[in-house]
Scaffold this motif. Sequence first.
Motif, PDB file in Angstrom:
ATOM      1  N   ALA A 105       0.890  -1.364   0.047  1.00  0.00           N
ATOM      2  CA  ALA A 105      -0.191  -0.049  -0.012  1.00  0.00           C
ATOM      3  C   ALA A 105       0.911   1.263   0.048  1.00  0.00           C
ATOM      4  N   LEU A 106       1.939   1.184   0.831  1.00  0.00           N
ATOM      5  CA  LEU A 106       2.702   2.235   0.822  1.00  0.00           C
ATOM      6  C   LEU A 106       3.696   2.465  -0.412  1.00  0.00           C
ATOM      7  N   LEU A 107       4.206   1.388  -0.869  1.00  0.00           N
ATOM      8  CA  LEU A 107       4.995   1.322  -2.187  1.00  0.00           C
ATOM      9  C   LEU A 107       4.241   1.763  -2.979  1.00  0.00           C
ATOM     10  N   LEU A 108       3.019   1.536  -3.264  1.00  0.00           N
ATOM     11  CA  LEU A 108       2.209   2.023  -4.603  1.00  0.00           C
ATOM     12  C   LEU A 108       1.965   3.899  -4.561  1.00  0.00           C
ATOM     13  N   GLY A 109       2.140   3.989  -3.352  1.00  0.00           N
ATOM     14  CA  GLY A 109       1.886   5.605  -3.038  1.00  0.00           C
ATOM     15  C   GLY A 109       3.351   6.365  -3.362  1.00  0.00           C
ATOM     16  N   PHE A 110       4.414   5.598  -3.143  1.00  0.00           N
ATOM     17  CA  PHE A 110       5.612   5.988  -3.505  1.00  0.00           C
ATOM     18  C   PHE A 110       5.956   6.037  -4.979  1.00  0.00           C
ATOM     19  N   MET A 111       5.264   5.061  -5.679  1.00  0.00           N
ATOM     20  CA  MET A 111       5.211   4.975  -7.214  1.00  0.00           C
ATOM     21  C   MET A 111       4.695   6.031  -7.642  1.00  0.00           C
ATOM     22  N   SER A 112       3.751   6.542  -7.242  1.00  0.00           N
ATOM     23  CA  SER A 112       2.828   7.821  -7.832  1.00  0.00           C
ATOM     24  C   SER A 112       3.670   9.146  -8.009  1.00  0.00           C
ATOM     25  N   TYR A 113       4.421   8.970  -6.547  1.00  0.00           N
ATOM     26  CA  TYR A 113       5.226  10.284  -6.347  1.00  0.00           C
ATOM     27  C   TYR A 113       6.449  10.247  -7.360  1.00  0.00           C
ATOM     28  N   ASP A 114       7.117   9.069  -7.737  1.00  0.00           N
ATOM     29  CA  ASP A 114       7.955   8.809  -8.779  1.00  0.00           C
ATOM     30  C   ASP A 114       7.552   9.499 -10.022  1.00  0.00           C
ATOM     31  N   ARG A 115       6.106   9.246 -10.410  1.00  0.00           N
ATOM     32  CA  ARG A 115       5.618   9.635 -11.634  1.00  0.00           C
ATOM     33  C   ARG A 115       5.454  11.038 -11.619  1.00  0.00           C
ATOM     34  N   TYR A 116       4.981  11.497 -10.419  1.00  0.00           N
ATOM     35  CA  TYR A 116       4.702  12.795 -10.443  1.00  0.00           C
ATOM     36  C   TYR A 116       5.976  13.787 -10.607  1.00  0.00           C
ATOM     37  N   LYS A 166      19.137   7.270  -5.961  1.00  0.00           N
ATOM     38  CA  LYS A 166      19.169   5.888  -5.485  1.00  0.00           C
ATOM     39  C   LYS A 166      19.134   5.655  -4.033  1.00  0.00           C
ATOM     40  N   LYS A 167      19.548   6.609  -3.216  1.00  0.00           N
ATOM     41  CA  LYS A 167      19.371   6.657  -1.768  1.00  0.00           C
ATOM     42  C   LYS A 167      17.952   7.081  -1.352  1.00  0.00           C
ATOM     43  N   ILE A 168      17.293   7.728  -2.216  1.00  0.00           N
ATOM     44  CA  ILE A 168      15.921   8.040  -1.719  1.00  0.00           C
ATOM     45  C   ILE A 168      15.076   6.954  -2.082  1.00  0.00           C
ATOM     46  N   CYS A 169      15.317   6.137  -3.262  1.00  0.00           N
ATOM     47  CA  CYS A 169      14.542   4.984  -3.676  1.00  0.00           C
ATOM     48  C   CYS A 169      14.544   3.905  -2.462  1.00  0.00           C
ATOM     49  N   TRP A 170      15.954   3.769  -1.995  1.00  0.00           N
ATOM     50  CA  TRP A 170      15.870   2.736  -0.912  1.00  0.00           C
ATOM     51  C   TRP A 170      15.272   3.156   0.337  1.00  0.00           C
ATOM     52  N   PHE A 171      15.500   4.563   0.589  1.00  0.00           N
ATOM     53  CA  PHE A 171      14.887   5.050   1.927  1.00  0.00           C
ATOM     54  C   PHE A 171      13.428   4.787   1.646  1.00  0.00           C
ATOM     55  N   MET A 172      12.684   4.928   0.490  1.00  0.00           N
ATOM     56  CA  MET A 172      11.237   4.879   0.293  1.00  0.00           C
ATOM     57  C   MET A 172      10.681   3.242   0.711  1.00  0.00           C
ATOM     58  N   VAL A 173      11.618   2.437   0.056  1.00  0.00           N
ATOM     59  CA  VAL A 173      11.448   0.810   0.059  1.00  0.00           C
ATOM     60  C   VAL A 173      11.637   0.488   1.568  1.00  0.00           C
ATOM     61  N   THR A 174      12.859   0.962   2.309  1.00  0.00           N
ATOM     62  CA  THR A 174      12.869   0.829   3.733  1.00  0.00           C
ATOM     63  C   THR A 174      11.650   1.266   4.207  1.00  0.00           C
ATOM     64  N   CYS A 175      11.284   2.408   4.269  1.00  0.00           N
ATOM     65  CA  CYS A 175      10.031   3.050   5.111  1.00  0.00           C
ATOM     66  C   CYS A 175       8.677   2.101   4.833  1.00  0.00           C
ATOM     67  N   ALA A 176       8.656   1.739   3.645  1.00  0.00           N
ATOM     68  CA  ALA A 176       7.345   0.875   3.409  1.00  0.00           C
ATOM     69  C   ALA A 176       7.498  -0.362   4.005  1.00  0.00           C
ATOM     70  N   SER A 192       5.634  -3.671   8.531  1.00  0.00           N
ATOM     71  CA  SER A 192       5.810  -4.876   9.384  1.00  0.00           C
ATOM     72  C   SER A 192       5.317  -4.351  10.671  1.00  0.00           C
ATOM     73  N   ILE A 193       5.770  -3.010  11.077  1.00  0.00           N
ATOM     74  CA  ILE A 193       5.505  -2.528  12.567  1.00  0.00           C
ATOM     75  C   ILE A 193       3.909  -2.653  12.684  1.00  0.00           C
ATOM     76  N   ASN A 194       3.144  -2.030  11.650  1.00  0.00           N
ATOM     77  CA  ASN A 194       1.638  -2.155  11.619  1.00  0.00           C
ATOM     78  C   ASN A 194       1.081  -3.545  11.919  1.00  0.00           C
TER      79      ASN A 194
END
Length: 315
Positions: free
Chosen positions: A112-123, A138-148, A153-155
């Motif tokens: 769910a979070l990754l799909l949101g980050f993907m829309s940010y990429d297209r924006y 690349k650093k921001i991409c990995w940050f997005m994936v790690t955040c997702a 997982s915590i939720n």
Amino acid sequence: MKTGNQSVETDFILSGLFQYGHMDTFLFVAIVILFAVALMGNIILILLIQLDTRLHTPMYFLFSQLSFLDIMNISTTVPNMTTNFLTNSKTITFLGCEIQTFVFLALGGTEALLLGFMSYDRYVAICHPLHYPVLMSKKICWFMVTCAWTSGSINALVHTLYVFHLPFCRSRLINHFFCELPSLLPLVCQDTYQYEHTILLSGLIILLLPFMAILASYARVLTVVFQMSSGKGQTRAISTCSSHLIVASLFYVTALSTYTRPHSLHSPEEVKAVAVFYTIITPLLNPFIYSLRNKEVIGAMRRQLVEGIFGQKFV
């Protein structure tokens, strides 16, 4: 160890998606075929992105992460479901059910979070192309994936630990084909009304907020696209964004219908039917929606085929 008046070692019983009639056997075979096709499609997409250097971009990096999530997602439910059908055994251990619930929730929240980050990429790519290398490094991409992954997982961990420490003192029959949160709550012998508000809140945060962000970003994207002078650029931008919007809508709408309503408003048949969409149909469609509608992926597939058959490498 006891929880309430039941032992955590007591098995649950899954009602399953199928019974044992001729029609159910046909549906079982169909599900197995869809599972195999989904695995193959997502694996091929990941391999193409890894092998073709032209696809080593932030957008395709996020695509590969989505395909990896889909492989894990569909593998969490379908193999156990098919095993139970073939062995005529519908039991699942308490620990097994707990693990399945956690993994499924974690993967769903992450997607769910990754799909949101993907829309940010297209924006960023369409609305701020000059800043794209910086805003989607690349650093921001990995940050997005790690955040997702971390947030999902915590939720999942919080909900899983809480639910499986509630007293299950009613029937051990889970009216579903896998252990999912809404189908576990009817088995709890205490009032879960307050807890259902917590599920609603987390569902709104994990599911609705990213979906609203996607709609808002694409509203802005469409405004910019229609101002483009290049018809080719318009077509390419709309194709890429519409593919993502189709995938996102299918995932979010079905997930929201399950996790933002009280379990008393769900019928078991409805829960199973909706679950089929986000456990089987969405992982199946994702690679085909992104590849068949994407000329770069199709081009990469052709290059890999030619290189593999004729040994001719494209430059």
